[in-house]
Design a protein around this motif. Structure first.
Motif, PDB file in Angstrom:
ATOM      1  N   GLY A  19       0.831  -1.209   0.000  1.00 28.17           N
ATOM      2  CA  GLY A  19       0.000   0.000   0.000  1.00 28.17           C
ATOM      3  C   GLY A  19       0.858   1.248   0.000  1.00 28.17           C
ATOM      4  O   GLY A  19       0.421   2.317   0.447  1.00 28.17           O
ATOM      5  N   ILE A  24      -1.196   6.224   4.150  1.00 25.65           N
ATOM      6  CA  ILE A  24      -0.403   5.844   5.318  1.00 25.65           C
ATOM      7  C   ILE A  24       0.791   4.967   4.916  1.00 25.65           C
ATOM      8  O   ILE A  24       1.908   5.151   5.417  1.00 25.65           O
ATOM      9  CB  ILE A  24      -1.323   5.118   6.325  1.00 25.65           C
ATOM     10  CG1 ILE A  24      -2.405   6.073   6.832  1.00 25.65           C
ATOM     11  CG2 ILE A  24      -0.509   4.563   7.489  1.00 25.65           C
ATOM     12  CD1 ILE A  24      -3.566   5.394   7.576  1.00 25.65           C
ATOM     13  N   ALA A  95      -0.061  -2.229   4.716  1.00 32.30           N
ATOM     14  CA  ALA A  95      -1.022  -1.116   4.717  1.00 32.30           C
ATOM     15  C   ALA A  95      -1.961  -1.185   3.521  1.00 32.30           C
ATOM     16  O   ALA A  95      -2.888  -0.379   3.440  1.00 32.30           O
ATOM     17  CB  ALA A  95      -0.282   0.223   4.718  1.00 32.30           C
ATOM     18  N   SER A  97      -4.981  -1.875   1.233  1.00 33.79           N
ATOM     19  CA  SER A  97      -6.398  -2.216   1.434  1.00 33.79           C
ATOM     20  C   SER A  97      -7.209  -1.565   0.321  1.00 33.79           C
ATOM     21  O   SER A  97      -6.939  -0.425  -0.046  1.00 33.79           O
ATOM     22  CB  SER A  97      -6.891  -1.683   2.782  1.00 33.79           C
ATOM     23  OG  SER A  97      -8.283  -1.910   2.911  1.00 33.79           O
ATOM     24  N   PRO A  98      -8.207  -2.261  -0.205  1.00 35.19           N
ATOM     25  CA  PRO A  98      -9.121  -1.596  -1.143  1.00 35.19           C
ATOM     26  C   PRO A  98      -9.843  -0.459  -0.425  1.00 35.19           C
ATOM     27  O   PRO A  98      -9.999  -0.488   0.805  1.00 35.19           O
ATOM     28  CB  PRO A  98     -10.116  -2.700  -1.523  1.00 35.19           C
ATOM     29  CG  PRO A  98      -9.430  -3.982  -1.183  1.00 35.19           C
ATOM     30  CD  PRO A  98      -8.564  -3.673  -0.001  1.00 35.19           C
ATOM     31  N   ARG A 100     -12.820   1.967   1.053  1.00 39.17           N
ATOM     32  CA  ARG A 100     -14.133   1.707   1.658  1.00 39.17           C
ATOM     33  C   ARG A 100     -15.160   2.573   0.957  1.00 39.17           C
ATOM     34  O   ARG A 100     -14.941   3.773   0.806  1.00 39.17           O
ATOM     35  CB  ARG A 100     -14.127   2.089   3.149  1.00 39.17           C
ATOM     36  CG  ARG A 100     -13.407   1.110   4.038  1.00 39.17           C
ATOM     37  CD  ARG A 100     -11.910   1.281   4.003  1.00 39.17           C
ATOM     38  NE  ARG A 100     -11.423   2.338   4.871  1.00 39.17           N
ATOM     39  CZ  ARG A 100     -10.220   2.853   4.792  1.00 39.17           C
ATOM     40  NH1 ARG A 100      -9.372   2.448   3.878  1.00 39.17           N
ATOM     41  NH2 ARG A 100      -9.857   3.803   5.629  1.00 39.17           N
ATOM     42  N   LYS A 166     -10.609  -6.503   9.271  1.00 39.04           N
ATOM     43  CA  LYS A 166      -9.703  -5.861  10.237  1.00 39.04           C
ATOM     44  C   LYS A 166      -9.726  -6.607  11.570  1.00 39.04           C
ATOM     45  O   LYS A 166      -8.699  -6.721  12.239  1.00 39.04           O
ATOM     46  CB  LYS A 166     -10.090  -4.396  10.423  1.00 39.04           C
ATOM     47  CG  LYS A 166      -9.840  -3.535   9.186  1.00 39.04           C
ATOM     48  CD  LYS A 166      -8.381  -3.544   8.779  1.00 39.04           C
ATOM     49  CE  LYS A 166      -8.093  -2.567   7.660  1.00 39.04           C
ATOM     50  NZ  LYS A 166      -6.696  -2.614   7.199  1.00 39.04           N
ATOM     51  N   PRO A 192      -5.097   3.333  13.036  1.00 35.96           N
ATOM     52  CA  PRO A 192      -5.340   4.741  12.727  1.00 35.96           C
ATOM     53  C   PRO A 192      -6.759   5.150  13.114  1.00 35.96           C
ATOM     54  O   PRO A 192      -7.671   4.332  13.127  1.00 35.96           O
ATOM     55  CB  PRO A 192      -5.185   4.818  11.209  1.00 35.96           C
ATOM     56  CG  PRO A 192      -4.664   3.491  10.766  1.00 35.96           C
ATOM     57  CD  PRO A 192      -5.038   2.507  11.826  1.00 35.96           C
ATOM     58  N   GLY A 198      -6.477   8.071   1.051  1.00 39.99           N
ATOM     59  CA  GLY A 198      -7.318   7.657  -0.073  1.00 39.99           C
ATOM     60  C   GLY A 198      -8.398   6.668   0.278  1.00 39.99           C
ATOM     61  O   GLY A 198      -9.281   6.399  -0.515  1.00 39.99           O
ATOM     62  N   GLY A 199      -8.315   6.083   1.484  1.00 42.45           N
ATOM     63  CA  GLY A 199      -9.157   4.932   1.806  1.00 42.45           C
ATOM     64  C   GLY A 199     -10.623   5.240   2.011  1.00 42.45           C
ATOM     65  O   GLY A 199     -11.476   4.388   1.817  1.00 42.45           O
ATOM     66  N   PHE A 200     -10.946   6.456   2.435  1.00 40.77           N
ATOM     67  CA  PHE A 200     -12.356   6.805   2.622  1.00 40.77           C
ATOM     68  C   PHE A 200     -12.508   8.309   2.465  1.00 40.77           C
ATOM     69  O   PHE A 200     -11.527   9.052   2.529  1.00 40.77           O
ATOM     70  CB  PHE A 200     -12.868   6.342   3.992  1.00 40.77           C
ATOM     71  CG  PHE A 200     -12.504   7.237   5.144  1.00 40.77           C
ATOM     72  CD1 PHE A 200     -11.183   7.463   5.490  1.00 40.77           C
ATOM     73  CD2 PHE A 200     -13.489   7.873   5.894  1.00 40.77           C
ATOM     74  CE1 PHE A 200     -10.837   8.291   6.557  1.00 40.77           C
ATOM     75  CE2 PHE A 200     -13.162   8.703   6.952  1.00 40.77           C
ATOM     76  CZ  PHE A 200     -11.831   8.905   7.287  1.00 40.77           C
TER      77      PHE A 200
HETATM   78  N1  LIG Z   1      -7.328   6.407   6.461  1.00 43.42           N
HETATM   79  C1  LIG Z   1      -7.888   6.029   7.574  1.00 43.42           C
HETATM   80  O1  LIG Z   1      -8.581   6.800   8.255  1.00 43.42           O
HETATM   81  C2  LIG Z   1      -7.699   4.632   8.102  1.00 43.42           C
HETATM   82  C3  LIG Z   1      -8.352   4.290   9.287  1.00 43.42           C
HETATM   83  C4  LIG Z   1      -8.197   2.997   9.787  1.00 43.42           C
HETATM   84  C5  LIG Z   1      -7.416   2.094   9.097  1.00 43.42           C
HETATM   85  N2  LIG Z   1      -6.788   2.446   7.949  1.00 43.42           N
HETATM   86  C6  LIG Z   1      -5.980   1.436   7.253  1.00 43.42           C
HETATM   87  O2  LIG Z   1      -4.707   1.937   6.938  1.00 43.42           O
HETATM   88  C7  LIG Z   1      -4.283   1.398   5.680  1.00 43.42           C
HETATM   89  C8  LIG Z   1      -3.967   2.536   4.733  1.00 43.42           C
HETATM   90  O3  LIG Z   1      -5.140   3.330   4.562  1.00 43.42           O
HETATM   91  P1  LIG Z   1      -5.149   4.649   3.668  1.00 43.42           P
HETATM   92  O4  LIG Z   1      -6.335   5.422   4.079  1.00 43.42           O
HETATM   93  O5  LIG Z   1      -3.793   5.269   3.668  1.00 43.42           O
HETATM   94  O6  LIG Z   1      -5.487   3.994   2.257  1.00 43.42           O
HETATM   95  P2  LIG Z   1      -5.163   4.464   0.764  1.00 43.42           P
HETATM   96  O7  LIG Z   1      -6.334   4.033  -0.047  1.00 43.42           O
HETATM   97  O8  LIG Z   1      -4.737   5.871   0.713  1.00 43.42           O
HETATM   98  O9  LIG Z   1      -3.925   3.529   0.419  1.00 43.42           O
HETATM   99  C9  LIG Z   1      -4.074   2.142   0.272  1.00 43.42           C
HETATM  100  C10 LIG Z   1      -3.142   1.690  -0.820  1.00 43.42           C
HETATM  101  O10 LIG Z   1      -3.347   0.274  -1.013  1.00 43.42           O
HETATM  102  C11 LIG Z   1      -3.307   0.017  -2.401  1.00 43.42           C
HETATM  103  N3  LIG Z   1      -4.027  -1.204  -2.718  1.00 43.42           N
HETATM  104  C12 LIG Z   1      -5.376  -1.368  -2.771  1.00 43.42           C
HETATM  105  N4  LIG Z   1      -5.658  -2.601  -3.193  1.00 43.42           N
HETATM  106  C13 LIG Z   1      -4.470  -3.238  -3.402  1.00 43.42           C
HETATM  107  C14 LIG Z   1      -4.118  -4.525  -3.864  1.00 43.42           C
HETATM  108  N5  LIG Z   1      -5.056  -5.411  -4.241  1.00 43.42           N
HETATM  109  N6  LIG Z   1      -2.800  -4.848  -3.960  1.00 43.42           N
HETATM  110  C15 LIG Z   1      -1.856  -3.944  -3.630  1.00 43.42           C
HETATM  111  N7  LIG Z   1      -2.132  -2.701  -3.203  1.00 43.42           N
HETATM  112  C16 LIG Z   1      -3.415  -2.350  -3.096  1.00 43.42           C
HETATM  113  C17 LIG Z   1      -3.961   1.233  -3.035  1.00 43.42           C
HETATM  114  O11 LIG Z   1      -3.619   1.368  -4.412  1.00 43.42           O
HETATM  115  C18 LIG Z   1      -3.438   2.367  -2.177  1.00 43.42           C
HETATM  116  O12 LIG Z   1      -2.249   2.935  -2.697  1.00 43.42           O
HETATM  117  C19 LIG Z   1      -5.417   0.488   5.209  1.00 43.42           C
HETATM  118  O13 LIG Z   1      -5.155  -0.832   5.616  1.00 43.42           O
HETATM  119  C20 LIG Z   1      -6.613   1.030   5.933  1.00 43.42           C
HETATM  120  O14 LIG Z   1      -7.624   0.066   6.110  1.00 43.42           O
HETATM  121  C21 LIG Z   1      -6.919   3.697   7.428  1.00 43.42           C
END
Ligand SMILES: NC(=O)c1ccc[n+]([C@@H]2O[C@H](COP(=O)([O-])OP(=O)(O)OC[C@H]3O[C@@H](n4cnc5c(N)ncnc54)[C@H](O)[C@@H]3O)[C@@H](O)[C@H]2O)c1
Length: 262
Positions: A19, A24, A95, A97-98, A100, A166, A192, A198-200
Motif C-alpha cells: 500500500g 499511510i 497497509a 487495502s481496497p 471503503r 480488520k 489509525p 485515499g481509503g475513505f
Molecule cells: N485512512 C484512515 O482513516 C484509516 C483508518 C483505519 C485504518 N486504515 C488502514 O490503513 C491502511 C492505509 O489506509 P489509507 O487510508 O492510507 O489507504 P489508501 O487508499 O490511501 O492507500 C491504500 C493503498 O493500497 C493500495 N491497494 C489497494 N488494493 C491493493 C491490492 N489489491 N494490492 C496492492 N495494493 C493495493 C492502493 O492502491 C493504495 O495505494 C489500510 O489498511 C486502511 O484500512 C486507514
C-alpha cells in the motif's frame, strides 16, 4: 549515544511496505527510506507507486513493485523480487487495502468486493508474514512486522467486509506474535483513527468527535510506525495495538464536560 539516534541498522535491515503508493503506507515507506532503510514499495497502482518511490528522501533506496496482492501469484512475485532486491526483508508493513465505499452495507456489498477486501487485508498479511518469517527464522535474524488495522476491528463500520477483515487481522497479529516471538520476530498493529488519505471520504465535520480537534494525516502515523518497527526502540513490544487517532476512540454518547470559559 542518544536512544533515538539510530532506530534502524541499514547495513542489516531492509523493509517491505504494501500500500506504499498512497496514504499511510506511502508515509511509512518514505519515512523508512529517510532513515536510510532500503524499502520495497508495493502497490496495485503503477503510477502512484512509481511516484512515491521517486519522491522518497533517497530514491536510490526505494524499490517499486506493482501487483494485486489479492492474487497469490502476485504475492509470490513480490517475495521473489523483494529477496532479489534487498536479500532479506527484516521489517514488513501491511497497509494495502481496497477503498471503503459507504454504499457497501451488509445488504449491498457484492461477493467480489467482500472477497477482495478479505484477500488484500487478511490473506495477504498472513501469506506474506509467514513466508517472510520462514526466511528470517532460517537466517536466525530478528524481524518486526506491523499491520494497519482499524478502530473498526472492534466496532461496526456499516461495512461488514471491512470490519471483519480488520478484526481478523487484529487476531492474526496476536497469533503471529505468540508463534514468532521465540525467533525474535515481533508483530504489532497500528490503529489509525480518521486519517485523510485515499481509503475513505474524510469529512472535516468528523473533527468535532476528535479530542485533539482535527482529522489525522498520514504523516501522523509514520513516527509511531517507525518507533514500533524499530528493534532498538521497541525490542520488548509484541502482540500490541497502538492507536494513533487523536483520541477518536474515546468518543461515546457522553459529550466532553463543559469547562466554562476555562
Ligand atoms: N485512512 C484512515 O482513516 C484509516 C483508518 C483505519 C485504518 N486504515 C488502514 O490503513 C491502511 C492505509 O489506509 P489509507 O487510508 O492510507 O489507504 P489508501 O487508499 O490511501 O492507500 C491504500 C493503498 O493500497 C493500495 N491497494 C489497494 N488494493 C491493493 C491490492 N489489491 N494490492 C496492492 N495494493 C493495493 C492502493 O492502491 C493504495 O495505494 C489500510 O489498511 C486502511 O484500512 C486507514
Amino acid at each position: 549515544m542518544s536512544l533515538f539516534d539510530h532506530p534502524f541498522d541499514p547495513a542489516r535491515e531492509a523493509a517491505l511496505v504494501t500500500g506504499a503508493g498512497n496514504g499511510i503506507g506511502r508515509a511509512i515507506a518514505q519515512a523508512l527510506v529517510g532513515e536510510g532503510v532500503r524499502t520495497v514499495f508495493a502497490d496495485i497502482n503503477r503510477d502512484t507507486v512509481m511516484v512515491a518511490a521517486k519522491n522518497s528522501p533517497r530514491p536510490e533506496l526505494a524499490i517499486p513493485f506493482v501487483g494485486d496482492l489479492a492474487q497469490p501469484a502476485a504475492r509470490e512475485a513480490l517475495l521473489a523480487e523483494a529477496q532479489a532486491a534487498v536479500r532479506q526483508v527484516t521489517h514488513f508493513v501491511h497497509a494495502a487495502s481496497p477503498p471503503r465505499r459507504e454504499a457497501d452495507h451488509a445488504l449491498a456489498v457484492s461477493l467480489e468486493t467482500w472477497e477482495q477486501m478479505r484477500a488484500v487485508n487478511l490473506d495477504a498479511s498472513f501469506h506474506l508474514s509467514r513466508e517472510l518469517a520462514r526466511k528470517l527464522i532460517a537466517a536466525k535474524s530478528a524481524g518486526s512486522f506491523l499491520f494497519l488495522t482499524s478502530l473498526h476491528a472492534g466496532t461496526p463500520r456499516n461495512l461488514p467486509h471491512y470490519s471483519t477483515a480488520k478484526a481478523a487481522m487484529a487476531m492474526l497479529v496476536k497469533e503471529l506474535a505468540k508463534t514468532f516471538g521465540r525467533h525474535g520476530i515481533r508483530v504489532n498493529a497500528l490503529v489509525p483513527g480518521a486519517i485523510a488519505a485515499g481509503g475513505f471520504a474524510a469529512d472535516p465535520a468528523l473533527a468535532r468527535h476528535i479530542p485533539l480537534g482535527r482529522l489525522g494525516r498520514p504523516e501522523d502515523l509514520a513516527p509511531m510506525a517507525l518507533a514500533v518497527l524499530s528493534n532498538r526502540i521497541s525490542a520488548y513490544v509484541t502482540g500490541a495495538a497502538f492507536a494513533v487517532d487523536g483520541g477518536l476512540a474515546l468518543t461515546n454518547w457522553f459529550e466532553p464536560p463543559d469547562l466554562g470559559e476555562a
